[in-house]
Design a protein around this motif. Structure first.
Motif, mmCIF file in Angstrom:
data_model
loop_
_atom_site.group_PDB
_atom_site.id
_atom_site.type_symbol
_atom_site.label_atom_id
_atom_site.label_comp_id
_atom_site.label_asym_id
_atom_site.label_seq_id
_atom_site.Cartn_x
_atom_site.Cartn_y
_atom_site.Cartn_z
ATOM 1 N N VAL A 139 0.847 -1.204 0.000
ATOM 2 C CA VAL A 139 0.000 0.000 0.000
ATOM 3 C C VAL A 139 0.880 1.250 0.000
ATOM 4 O O VAL A 139 0.644 2.201 -0.751
ATOM 5 C CB VAL A 139 -0.946 0.016 1.219
ATOM 6 N N ILE A 140 1.902 1.253 0.823
ATOM 7 C CA ILE A 140 2.811 2.401 0.876
ATOM 8 C C ILE A 140 3.507 2.591 -0.465
ATOM 9 O O ILE A 140 3.574 3.709 -0.995
ATOM 10 C CB ILE A 140 3.852 2.209 1.998
ATOM 11 N N ALA A 141 4.004 1.482 -1.038
ATOM 12 C CA ALA A 141 4.727 1.553 -2.315
ATOM 13 C C ALA A 141 3.845 2.035 -3.463
ATOM 14 O O ALA A 141 4.345 2.629 -4.429
ATOM 15 C CB ALA A 141 5.318 0.183 -2.652
ATOM 16 N N SER A 142 2.535 1.821 -3.341
ATOM 17 C CA SER A 142 1.616 2.254 -4.402
ATOM 18 C C SER A 142 1.516 3.774 -4.509
ATOM 19 O O SER A 142 1.050 4.302 -5.522
ATOM 20 C CB SER A 142 0.215 1.685 -4.152
ATOM 21 N N GLY A 143 1.925 4.483 -3.449
ATOM 22 C CA GLY A 143 1.877 5.944 -3.463
ATOM 23 C C GLY A 143 0.538 6.532 -3.057
ATOM 24 O O GLY A 143 0.356 7.750 -3.057
ATOM 25 N N ILE A 144 -0.420 5.688 -2.673
ATOM 26 C CA ILE A 144 -1.773 6.163 -2.386
ATOM 27 C C ILE A 144 -1.820 7.144 -1.216
ATOM 28 O O ILE A 144 -2.667 8.028 -1.168
ATOM 29 C CB ILE A 144 -2.729 4.969 -2.144
ATOM 30 N N ILE A 145 -0.886 7.009 -0.249
ATOM 31 C CA ILE A 145 -0.859 7.971 0.868
ATOM 32 C C ILE A 145 0.331 8.928 0.748
ATOM 33 O O ILE A 145 0.619 9.702 1.667
ATOM 34 C CB ILE A 145 -0.854 7.283 2.247
#
Length: 328
Positions: A139-145
């Motif tokens: 989730v972090i690597a996806s850039g969503i936050i």
């Protein structure tokens, strides 16, 4: 395929969870093979309850059983080093409950001995082996936050009446039992390039920590603020904060939900966590895989990580001038 025989040393609550786990892994050729207690009657009662083939009234009897492939150590913290050393000296592979030992010196000694004897030894800090670890980092690597900057995490249970928790002789206190999970949670997200550690504790009249506050800072400016307690239940949540939103992990000790919120606190994503037996199965299966491949450590919790975490716990206790009676 040959059965992968697991022996359990200890008959307490954690040993019970492991016994339940092993019974759920029959399709993986994992066998709940033996249990040992210093009291034979206890071992036999435990074996009857969980359908275990062999019960021993001493640890060394189990350790010397030639048919055991892996020994799971679930005794009080103060006994981890001694029992694991006995296992290694008898050429037995070891899955040792957290904290791996009481201090970094014991850890380094055990790992060197295991390497010398060419046996696997690994720390059973279950959150390191769970699928949720990768799910959170994905989730972090996806850039969503967006760019992440800080973490808040807590873990607490009402354990002040549990003997092993309040006894210095048994390496009691909140840090080694629950605080270790908060530290691992932060390291699994932000890595090991630490700059500083600052910790405070409320101490018992016997000299063990009851409630802990730990602040970790990284060289790139990230920060984690951690809380651990053996006095009260806490909500057990972990928050990872980014510039575009944040992640909330329900129960950092065994993640139940991973939810993502935007900058306006709107829920924008939920990550499904795979169903599990108890959560302990991942460390067992990792140990089985490593042994089958003639590896001496598990990739999910390499020896260097176990040493690094133990060194952090040592530094924290040093700030409190907290030593156990049996430490040099």
């Amino acid at each position: 395929m040959k059965d992968f025989n697991v022996g359990i040393i200890g008959t307490g609550l954690i040993a019970s969870v492991m016994a339940e786990t092993l019974n759920g892994l029959k399709d993986k050729n994992v066998k709940n093979y033996a249990v040992a207690s210093r009291n034979l009657a206890k071992a036999e009662t435990f074996a009857d309850k969980y359908g275990i083939e062999k019960a021993y009234g001493s640890y060394i009897e189990l350790i010397q059983d030639k048919d055991i492939d892996l020994i799971y150590i679930a005794v009080p913290h103060s006994e981890h080093y001694r029992v694991a050393k006995l296992c290694i000296e008898n050429k037995k592979n070891v899955l040792c409950e957290k904290p791996f030992t009481v201090n970094a010196d014991e850890t380094k000694d055990l790992l060197a001995l295991a390497k010398e004897n060419k046996v696997l030894i690994t720390e059973a800090i279950w959150t390191r082996y769970m699928p949720s670890r990768k799910l959170i980092n994905d989730v972090i690597a996806s850039g969503i936050i967006g760019q992440v900057h800080s973490i808040q995490a807590n873990l607490g249970y009402p354990l002040k009446d549990v003997k092993r928790m309040i006894s210095p002789e048994l390496a009691g206190g909140a840090l080694l039992d629950v605080g270790v999970y908060t530290v691992n949670f932060a390291l699994m997200v932000f890595g090991n390039d630490l700059k500083d550690i600052f910790a405070k504790a409320v101490m018992s009249d016997k000299g063990v920590d009851l409630t802990d506050s730990i602040t970790l800072t990284w060289n790139d400016g990230k920060m984690a603020v951690l809380h651990a307690s053996m006095m009260t239940p806490t909500d057990r949540s972990g928050f990872i904060y980014g510039e575009k939103g944040y992640i909330c992990v329900t129960n950092i000790n065994n993640p139940e939900a991973i939810k993502v919120y935007d900058i306006e606190h709107n829920l924008i994503k939920e990550v499904e966590i795979p169903k599990q037996v108890t959560g302990y199965e991942y460390e067992v299966l990792s140990s089985q895989k490593a042994i089958n491949q003639n590896e001496l450590e598990c990739e999910e919790m390499p020896h260097k990580e176990t040493i690094f975490v133990m060194e952090i716990l040592d530094k924290i206790r040093n700030q409190w001038n907290m030593k156990y009676p049996f430490e040099k």
